[in-house]
Design a protein around this motif. Structure first.
Motif, PDB file in Angstrom:
ATOM      1  N   PRO A  35     -39.778 -45.700  26.881  1.00  0.00           N
ATOM      2  CA  PRO A  35     -38.775 -45.340  27.891  1.00  0.00           C
ATOM      3  C   PRO A  35     -39.298 -45.173  29.311  1.00  0.00           C
ATOM      4  O   PRO A  35     -38.567 -45.436  30.258  1.00  0.00           O
ATOM      5  N   ARG A  36     -40.525 -44.748  29.504  1.00  0.00           N
ATOM      6  CA  ARG A  36     -41.005 -44.466  30.856  1.00  0.00           C
ATOM      7  C   ARG A  36     -41.844 -45.614  31.425  1.00  0.00           C
ATOM      8  O   ARG A  36     -42.608 -45.430  32.368  1.00  0.00           O
ATOM      9  N   HIS A  37     -41.670 -46.797  30.880  1.00  0.00           N
ATOM     10  CA  HIS A  37     -42.407 -47.967  31.364  1.00  0.00           C
ATOM     11  C   HIS A  37     -41.915 -48.355  32.761  1.00  0.00           C
ATOM     12  O   HIS A  37     -40.736 -48.225  33.083  1.00  0.00           O
ATOM     13  N   TRP A  38     -42.844 -48.847  33.586  1.00  0.00           N
ATOM     14  CA  TRP A  38     -42.491 -49.182  34.967  1.00  0.00           C
ATOM     15  C   TRP A  38     -41.474 -50.310  35.073  1.00  0.00           C
ATOM     16  O   TRP A  38     -40.754 -50.431  36.090  1.00  0.00           O
ATOM     17  N   ILE A  39     -41.329 -51.124  34.039  1.00  0.00           N
ATOM     18  CA  ILE A  39     -40.388 -52.247  34.096  1.00  0.00           C
ATOM     19  C   ILE A  39     -38.945 -51.760  34.235  1.00  0.00           C
ATOM     20  O   ILE A  39     -38.112 -52.425  34.876  1.00  0.00           O
ATOM     21  N   TYR A  40     -38.604 -50.597  33.675  1.00  0.00           N
ATOM     22  CA  TYR A  40     -37.242 -50.087  33.814  1.00  0.00           C
ATOM     23  C   TYR A  40     -36.903 -49.808  35.283  1.00  0.00           C
ATOM     24  O   TYR A  40     -35.780 -50.067  35.733  1.00  0.00           O
ATOM     25  N   ASP A  41     -37.872 -49.282  36.035  1.00  0.00           N
ATOM     26  CA  ASP A  41     -37.650 -49.074  37.472  1.00  0.00           C
ATOM     27  C   ASP A  41     -37.472 -50.404  38.189  1.00  0.00           C
ATOM     28  O   ASP A  41     -36.594 -50.548  39.052  1.00  0.00           O
ATOM     29  N   SER A  42     -38.311 -51.372  37.846  1.00  0.00           N
ATOM     30  CA  SER A  42     -38.213 -52.683  38.503  1.00  0.00           C
ATOM     31  C   SER A  42     -36.889 -53.366  38.196  1.00  0.00           C
ATOM     32  O   SER A  42     -36.276 -53.979  39.072  1.00  0.00           O
ATOM     33  N   LEU A  43     -36.426 -53.265  36.944  1.00  0.00           N
ATOM     34  CA  LEU A  43     -35.125 -53.850  36.596  1.00  0.00           C
ATOM     35  C   LEU A  43     -34.004 -53.184  37.379  1.00  0.00           C
ATOM     36  O   LEU A  43     -33.070 -53.856  37.842  1.00  0.00           O
ATOM     37  N   GLN A  44     -34.087 -51.861  37.559  1.00  0.00           N
ATOM     38  CA  GLN A  44     -33.058 -51.171  38.325  1.00  0.00           C
ATOM     39  C   GLN A  44     -33.048 -51.649  39.775  1.00  0.00           C
ATOM     40  O   GLN A  44     -31.983 -51.835  40.379  1.00  0.00           O
ATOM     41  N   ILE A  45     -34.209 -51.868  40.340  1.00  0.00           N
ATOM     42  CA  ILE A  45     -34.297 -52.378  41.709  1.00  0.00           C
ATOM     43  C   ILE A  45     -33.656 -53.758  41.815  1.00  0.00           C
ATOM     44  O   ILE A  45     -32.872 -54.028  42.741  1.00  0.00           O
ATOM     45  N   LEU A  46     -33.952 -54.639  40.876  1.00  0.00           N
ATOM     46  CA  LEU A  46     -33.397 -55.989  40.902  1.00  0.00           C
ATOM     47  C   LEU A  46     -31.881 -55.959  40.740  1.00  0.00           C
ATOM     48  O   LEU A  46     -31.153 -56.704  41.417  1.00  0.00           O
ATOM     49  N   GLU A  47     -31.382 -55.114  39.847  1.00  0.00           N
ATOM     50  CA  GLU A  47     -29.936 -55.002  39.655  1.00  0.00           C
ATOM     51  C   GLU A  47     -29.259 -54.520  40.934  1.00  0.00           C
ATOM     52  O   GLU A  47     -28.215 -55.059  41.340  1.00  0.00           O
ATOM     53  N   GLN A  48     -29.845 -53.512  41.586  1.00  0.00           N
ATOM     54  CA  GLN A  48     -29.230 -52.980  42.794  1.00  0.00           C
ATOM     55  C   GLN A  48     -29.247 -53.991  43.929  1.00  0.00           C
ATOM     56  O   GLN A  48     -28.289 -54.076  44.709  1.00  0.00           O
ATOM     57  N   GLU A  49     -30.305 -54.770  44.023  1.00  0.00           N
ATOM     58  CA  GLU A  49     -30.347 -55.777  45.083  1.00  0.00           C
ATOM     59  C   GLU A  49     -29.309 -56.874  44.848  1.00  0.00           C
ATOM     60  O   GLU A  49     -28.843 -57.496  45.801  1.00  0.00           O
ATOM     61  N   CYS A  50     -28.947 -57.102  43.583  1.00  0.00           N
ATOM     62  CA  CYS A  50     -27.913 -58.093  43.268  1.00  0.00           C
ATOM     63  C   CYS A  50     -26.527 -57.465  43.187  1.00  0.00           C
ATOM     64  O   CYS A  50     -25.530 -58.178  43.017  1.00  0.00           O
ATOM     65  N   GLY A  51     -26.446 -56.131  43.275  1.00  0.00           N
ATOM     66  CA  GLY A  51     -25.163 -55.439  43.228  1.00  0.00           C
ATOM     67  C   GLY A  51     -24.495 -55.489  41.874  1.00  0.00           C
ATOM     68  O   GLY A  51     -23.260 -55.558  41.782  1.00  0.00           O
ATOM     69  N   ILE A  52     -25.299 -55.428  40.776  1.00  0.00           N
ATOM     70  CA  ILE A  52     -24.747 -55.495  39.428  1.00  0.00           C
ATOM     71  C   ILE A  52     -25.311 -54.348  38.588  1.00  0.00           C
ATOM     72  O   ILE A  52     -26.260 -53.666  38.996  1.00  0.00           O
ATOM     73  N   VAL A  53     -24.705 -54.136  37.425  1.00  0.00           N
ATOM     74  CA  VAL A  53     -25.261 -53.219  36.433  1.00  0.00           C
ATOM     75  C   VAL A  53     -25.480 -54.002  35.141  1.00  0.00           C
ATOM     76  O   VAL A  53     -24.672 -54.850  34.768  1.00  0.00           O
ATOM     77  N   GLN A  54     -26.605 -53.714  34.480  1.00  0.00           N
ATOM     78  CA  GLN A  54     -26.910 -54.319  33.188  1.00  0.00           C
ATOM     79  C   GLN A  54     -27.140 -53.191  32.184  1.00  0.00           C
ATOM     80  O   GLN A  54     -26.578 -52.105  32.333  1.00  0.00           O
ATOM     81  N   PHE A  55     -27.969 -53.451  31.193  1.00  0.00           N
ATOM     82  CA  PHE A  55     -28.213 -52.447  30.156  1.00  0.00           C
ATOM     83  C   PHE A  55     -29.640 -51.895  30.230  1.00  0.00           C
ATOM     84  O   PHE A  55     -30.237 -51.535  29.221  1.00  0.00           O
ATOM     85  N   SER A  56     -30.179 -51.808  31.436  1.00  0.00           N
ATOM     86  CA  SER A  56     -31.560 -51.364  31.593  1.00  0.00           C
ATOM     87  C   SER A  56     -31.707 -49.851  31.599  1.00  0.00           C
ATOM     88  O   SER A  56     -32.816 -49.346  31.768  1.00  0.00           O
ATOM     89  N   ASP A  57     -30.598 -49.109  31.428  1.00  0.00           N
ATOM     90  CA  ASP A  57     -30.668 -47.647  31.469  1.00  0.00           C
ATOM     91  C   ASP A  57     -30.823 -47.042  30.089  1.00  0.00           C
ATOM     92  O   ASP A  57     -30.467 -45.887  29.872  1.00  0.00           O
ATOM     93  N   GLN A  58     -31.343 -47.804  29.137  1.00  0.00           N
ATOM     94  CA  GLN A  58     -31.601 -47.277  27.803  1.00  0.00           C
ATOM     95  C   GLN A  58     -32.888 -47.885  27.258  1.00  0.00           C
ATOM     96  O   GLN A  58     -33.335 -48.944  27.706  1.00  0.00           O
ATOM     97  N   ALA A  59     -33.485 -47.181  26.315  1.00  0.00           N
ATOM     98  CA  ALA A  59     -34.787 -47.609  25.807  1.00  0.00           C
ATOM     99  C   ALA A  59     -34.960 -47.097  24.374  1.00  0.00           C
ATOM    100  O   ALA A  59     -34.330 -46.107  23.975  1.00  0.00           O
TER     101      ALA A  59
END
Length: 586
Positions: A35-59
């Motif tokens: 759950p605390r892997h750095w990739i979750y933060d990076s995915l959140q950044i990419l989603e926000q820059e594209c203005g979308i939400v995905q399923f990266s908020d769970q692990a």
């Protein structure tokens, strides 16, 4: 000390073996991300820059799911630092350092050294850089993968144990004796198999000893958070870009199995809604709860369990939602419930225990923003948290939503971890974070945490009745001291609590509340790909410390750390050799 020598020898052997055996092959698709892997933060950044939400908020997610999410990201629309985050994820997926391959099978080791030093001025105050934050001194996780079909993992390490991490006289993370060495390794381990039918649709079956998270929040999801550790879980998940399903059984303790299923759905690309239902019976494994599409509450299983001696079942329900109204902004809400009494369930009978069942709900609201500025992102996170006094707490610890454990070392402590946020029930909290983060270079930030914690938020409520890893089954005599408004004896009689009988009307925080204010500065600096430094000073002011009226505690703590990734040293050296060879040929 014998185990320490064995771990050190294994660490050196694995590192030396794979250092000389590098092959060109990426990571397997069924590899799981804790759950605390750095990739979750990076995915959140990419989603926000594209203005979308995905399923990266769970692990945990597997890498096949990460690849599917990346497929929806428009690389050309990303900012310069956003592209660095995207490239970092691709580099991680394709990384072949310290691995050896035989056809489609791969064995990978990722040795690293973490050196941390700590100091705290007040022994009466807890660590805020605590056992969840402190890192293992030496780590060498091993992963065995079979292409994108299967992965097996164990986090081999040498480090201090959880009890030592909470001690006031622990000043570093180097294990120097048998009492502070962690002999209960590994903590994270799993077997994961699955198949991707297309680039975006697949399934995964896994057995893990790994934290789970259902919702991304600074203080840990109020539904299910990474702060419940070392629980073994078996899960089946099916994923796609528009809907996901996951069903799991998680063993908290002997005779304590959490059965859960979750459904996630996206409404367009801006809105995502999820549901989680769970049950925690106290008894043997129950086949009914394995049905993936049954509403568990429909069984009314509490009627069955109440017929046994000192046995019942806890019910749990959670909803989470994410909304991306504009780019660089995520609004989130999480709600959880373990009990709610409808008006029709109440009566005028003062001896009817249903009249004393307290509602038990909690809510978490927040906004998170990553704004690209020059070579980095400005990260802002604001969050509020409210948990009613009896959220997670039922009429016995046996079917309350908490896991208890201890370690094998001498003088080891007993640990209690809630299913959700580490701060548990009976709590009002607010947090604020502001930081500037330059990927692969440096970051600096500020955090503020406020807590108003009632007496029912403390693990002491379990210790008071003698319930813990050594004694799980609470008898009638001990239940008389329990904090619930009533308990039911084995003969069926109801015993009402003198202190908490009016629990239905309690509001958080109860009793003498403890008020915690913590201000933290933190920074990281990456000298190169393999060497990184961090620093974190914190100042805490605790009013009514220990729920003692008028008692004030001040504490200052300071953390300094360094991390060496040996896999990156090999990569850098290999790059230098390749450059030198090409230069000589030219």
């Amino acid at each position: 000390m014998k185990r320490l020598k064995i771990c050190a020898a294994l660490f050196v052997f694995c590192a030396a073996f794979v250092f000389a055996q590098g092959q060109k092959a990426g990571r397997g698709g069924q590899t799981l991300l804790e759950p605390r892997h750095w990739i979750y933060d990076s995915l959140q950044i990419l989603e926000q820059e594209c203005g979308i939400v995905q399923f990266s908020d769970q692990a945990p997610l597997n890498l096949a799911q990460v690849r599917a999410m990346l497929g929806e990201i428009d690389y050309d629309s990303l900012s310069a630092p956003g592209k660095v985050h995207y490239d970092n994820i691709i580099e991680y997926l394709q990384d072949s350092a310290f691995s050896v391959n035989a056809s489609i099978m791969q064995v990978r080791a990722e040795p690293a050294l973490n050196l941390e030093g700590y100091v705290k001025t007040n022994s009466s105050a807890p660590w805020f850089y605590d056992r969840f934050e402190k890192k293992h001194f030496l780590e060498c996780p091993i992963t065995i993968s079979v292409a994108d079909y299967a992965s097996f993992y164990a986090d081999i390490f040498a480090g201090i144990n959880k009890s030592a991490a909470q001690d006031n006289d622990t000043f570093c993370n180097v294990p120097y004796g048998p009492n502070n060495f962690d002999v209960n390794l590994p903590h994270n381990a799993y077997g994961s198999v699955g198949y991707a039918f297309t680039d975006t649709v697949g399934f995964n079956i896994r057995v893990t000893n790994m934290s789970q998270a259902f919702g991304r929040a600074e203080t840990g999801s109020i539904i299910q958070s990474e702060y419940l550790t070392d629980a073994t879980s078996a899960a089946l998940s099916i994923y796609s870009p528009i809907v996901q399903y996951a069903g799991a059984i998680t063993q908290y303790n002997n005779h304590r199995y959490l059965y859960s299923h979750k459904v996630d759905a996206r409404i367009g690309k801006k809105v995502q809604v999820s549901f989680m239902e769970a049950a925690l019976p106290y008894g043997d494994m129950d086949l009914r709860f394995f049905n993936p599409m049954m509403f568990l509450h429909n069984y009314a299983s509490w009627l069955d369990y109440q017929k046994g001696d000192n046995s019942d079942v806890g019910s749990f329900f959670g909803i989470k939602a994410n909304f991306a109204p504009i780019k660089s902004l995520r609004i989130f809400a999480l709600w959880s419930m373990t009990q709610f009494q409808l008006p029709v369930e109440l009566s005028e009978d003062d001896t009817d225990k249903d009249n004393y069942v307290p509602n038990a709900m909690g809510v978490q609201l927040g906004v998170e923003s990553y704004v690209p500025i020059k070579s980095g992102h400005l990260h802002i996170n604001v969050e509020g948290y409210y948990a009613q006094p009896y959220l997670y707490i039922n009429s016995s610890p046996n079917w309350s939503f908490v896991k208890t454990s201890s370690e094998s070392n001498s003088n080891a402590k007993d640990f209690y971890e809630w299913i959700g946020s580490r701060y548990g029930p009976d709590t009002v909290a607010a947090s604020f974070r502001a930081s500037y983060e330059v990927p692969k270079k440096w970051s600096a930030g500020f955090k503020y945490l406020f807590l108003a914690r009632g007496e029912l938020s403390e693990p002491g409520i379990f210790k008071a009745v003698g319930w813990g890893p050594r004694v799980l089954n609470i008898g009638d005599s001990d239940l008389g001291k329990w904090v619930y408004p009533f308990t039911t004896a084995s003969d069926g009689s109801t015993q009402f609590s003198k202190k908490y009988k009016d629990g239905r009307n309690l509001a958080a925080p109860t009793g003498t509340p403890e008020f915690v204010n913590v201000v933290t500065l933190y920074g990281t600096y990456r000298l190169n790909d393999w060497l990184e430094f961090m620093s974190q000073p914190s100042l805490a002011i605790i009013l009514n410390s220990g729920h003692e009226s008028g008692k004030t505690e001040f504490s200052f703590e300071f953390v300094l750390g360094a991390r060496i990734k040996f896999t990156k040293i090999k990569k850098n050296n290999a790059g230098k050799k390749e450059y030198a060879q090409n230069d000589s040929e030219n």
